[in-house]
Design an enzyme around this catalytic site. Structure first.
Site, PDB file in Angstrom:
ATOM      1  N   ALA A   1       1.391  -1.208   0.344  1.00 41.37           N
ATOM      2  CA  ALA A   1       0.150  -0.370   0.059  1.00 41.37           C
ATOM      3  C   ALA A   1       0.694   1.362  -0.121  1.00 41.37           C
ATOM      4  O   ALA A   1       1.100   1.359   0.955  1.00 41.37           O
ATOM      5  CB  ALA A   1      -1.048  -0.385   0.995  1.00 41.37           C
TER       6      ALA A   1
ATOM      7  N   GLU B   1      10.329  -4.458  -8.470  1.00 41.25           N
ATOM      8  CA  GLU B   1       9.017  -4.971  -8.684  1.00 41.25           C
ATOM      9  C   GLU B   1       9.143  -4.409 -10.915  1.00 41.25           C
ATOM     10  O   GLU B   1       8.408  -5.406 -10.532  1.00 41.25           O
ATOM     11  CB  GLU B   1       7.447  -3.670  -8.366  1.00 41.25           C
ATOM     12  CG  GLU B   1       6.538  -3.715  -9.179  1.00 41.25           C
ATOM     13  CD  GLU B   1       6.205  -2.532  -8.151  1.00 41.25           C
ATOM     14  OE1 GLU B   1       4.193  -1.593  -9.011  1.00 41.25           O
ATOM     15  OE2 GLU B   1       6.440  -1.874  -7.362  1.00 41.25           O
TER      16      GLU B   1
ATOM     17  N   GLY C   1       4.833   2.943 -11.725  1.00 38.29           N
ATOM     18  CA  GLY C   1       5.359   4.002 -11.963  1.00 38.29           C
ATOM     19  C   GLY C   1       4.890   4.121 -14.167  1.00 38.29           C
ATOM     20  O   GLY C   1       5.037   3.424 -14.674  1.00 38.29           O
TER      21      GLY C   1
END
Length: 385
Positions: A124, A242, A364
């Site tokens: 989160a 990630e 992103g």
């Protein structure tokens, strides 16, 4: 960098592919149509060992590399990019991040249940007013004795509506900006935590996304991850890993689109011959193959890079930017090859195209990733205006 899969990796790939065809493929269309998250199937992924590929065996994981994780995600994404996204958020953004940055006690407390799929994990970070500008988050964590009190909200959180274990970022010293952020493990039963709402998305349906609320949410001191006010280091290393790992999802989308297009081009006849004999169809197929291969090369390069340096943006941002945009193009080309049939929901191509688009936005946006690459190449003095 060895681009060929090892015998063990080939065996893993085959095992995941068998599982996907038997267990996931039959429910993939339902996941999209009903925005249905198959919790029981998620647990079975854990039983097979597919949810903890990078977690050490002492916490019941496979103790393997990020490349192992990417192989798993690519195979899942061929049938359901949505489930691959949820698995990536669970096993990489939450479990792997906690494994790298948590204390031994935190790892022992949380990782076995995450690896087994008994608990669903999430990260989160994003908030209603802080997306690309992640460090401007407004959620606050105030120290009170042996606890922190969290107040704020999170938005667009993958697995948020179903997550049991969340890695949450909050400002512990707001006046210090990026140097005042800390990370915390928050469990679903924490007093003051709630799921404000589930969100209805264009694609990646079946991967639950939601808005989370923290209202005087009390978190024990021993659930802070890393040092106080040092959460930005946890955040940035996590984002780079990630981006590298999630690049496997668009690669899976492209692989599935190409295989289906090849099969159709060999069988479909128009004007008295197979459509694969038409040069414009051949051009599309050649371009699809080139983009798939280039994306896979960038994926493996990024996985190798983050294994050695988790703070460098260049390889992972490049891989996800190129692969995500290529997957959208490849999915649309596959639809074009199939013509009217490709536009129908009877085939998964339109679903794959909708799913692919999110990968240009999450982790992103493509625009932010390009800035990261350019600024790293240019060096100091080119961070921002």
């Amino acid at each position: 960098m060895d681009l060929d899969l090892s015998p063990d990796e080939v065996e893993l790939q085959s095992a995941v592919r068998r599982f996907v065809q038997k267990e996931l493929a039959p429910v993939a269309e339902r996941m999209d149509r009903e925005d249905y998250f198959p919790r029981d199937l998620f647990t079975r992924l854990g039983t097979q060992g597919f949810l903890g590929p990078t977690i050490p065996s002492e916490y019941d994981g496979l103790g393997q590399t990020y490349r192992t994780q990417a192989i798993i995600l690519e195979e899942i994404a061929r049938a359901s990019p949505a489930l691959a996204l949820s698995v990536g958020a669970h096993s990489n953004l939450c479990a792997d991040n906690l494994c790298r940055n948590g204390t031994p006690a935190q790892r022992q407390q949380f990782l076995p249940d995450l690896v087994a799929g008994r608990r669903v994990g999430a990260l989160a970070l994003t908030e209603p007013a802080s997306g690309s500008d992640a460090v401007s988050l407004r959620t606050r964590a105030e120290r009170q004795g042996d606890s922190y009190i969290l107040n704020g909200s999170k938005q667009f959180i993958t697995n948020g509506p179903v997550a049991d274990t969340l890695l949450v970022y909050a400002k512990t010293q707001p006046t210090k900006g990026a140097q005042g952020i800390s990370a915390f493990v928050v469990t679903r039963d924490a007093p003051g935590f709630s799921v404000a709402r589930s969100l209805d998305k264009m694609g990646m349906r079946g991967s639950p996304t939601g808005e989370l609320a923290f209202q005087d949410c009390r978190i024990p001191l021993d659930q802070r991850v890393g040092e106080e006010n040092r959460g930005v280091a946890v955040m940035m290393s996590g984002l780079n890993v990630e981006r590298a790992v999630l690049s496997a999802i668009p690669v899976g989308i492209m692989a599935e689109c190409l295989d289906r297009s090849l099969e159709y081009a060999r069988q479909r006849e128009q004007f008295g011959k197979k459509i694969g004999q038409f040069e414009l169809i051949q051009e599309k197929i050649a371009n699809m193959y080139a983009q798939l291969q280039a994306s896979r090369l960038l994926l493996y390069q990024a996985l190798s890079a983050v294994s050695g340096d988790q703070r460098s943006h260049r390889a992972s941002a490049t891989a996800l930017t190129y692969a995500s945009e290529a997957s959208t193009r490849v999915a649309l080309d596959a639809i074009q090859i199939f013509g009217g049939y490709g536009y129908m929901r009877d085939l998964p191509l339109e679903r794959l195209a909708r799913d692919a688009k999110l990968l240009e936005i999450g982790a992103g946006t493509s625009e932010i990733r390009r800035l990261l690459v350019a600024r790293e190449l240019l060096g100091e003095g080119f961070d921002a205006n």
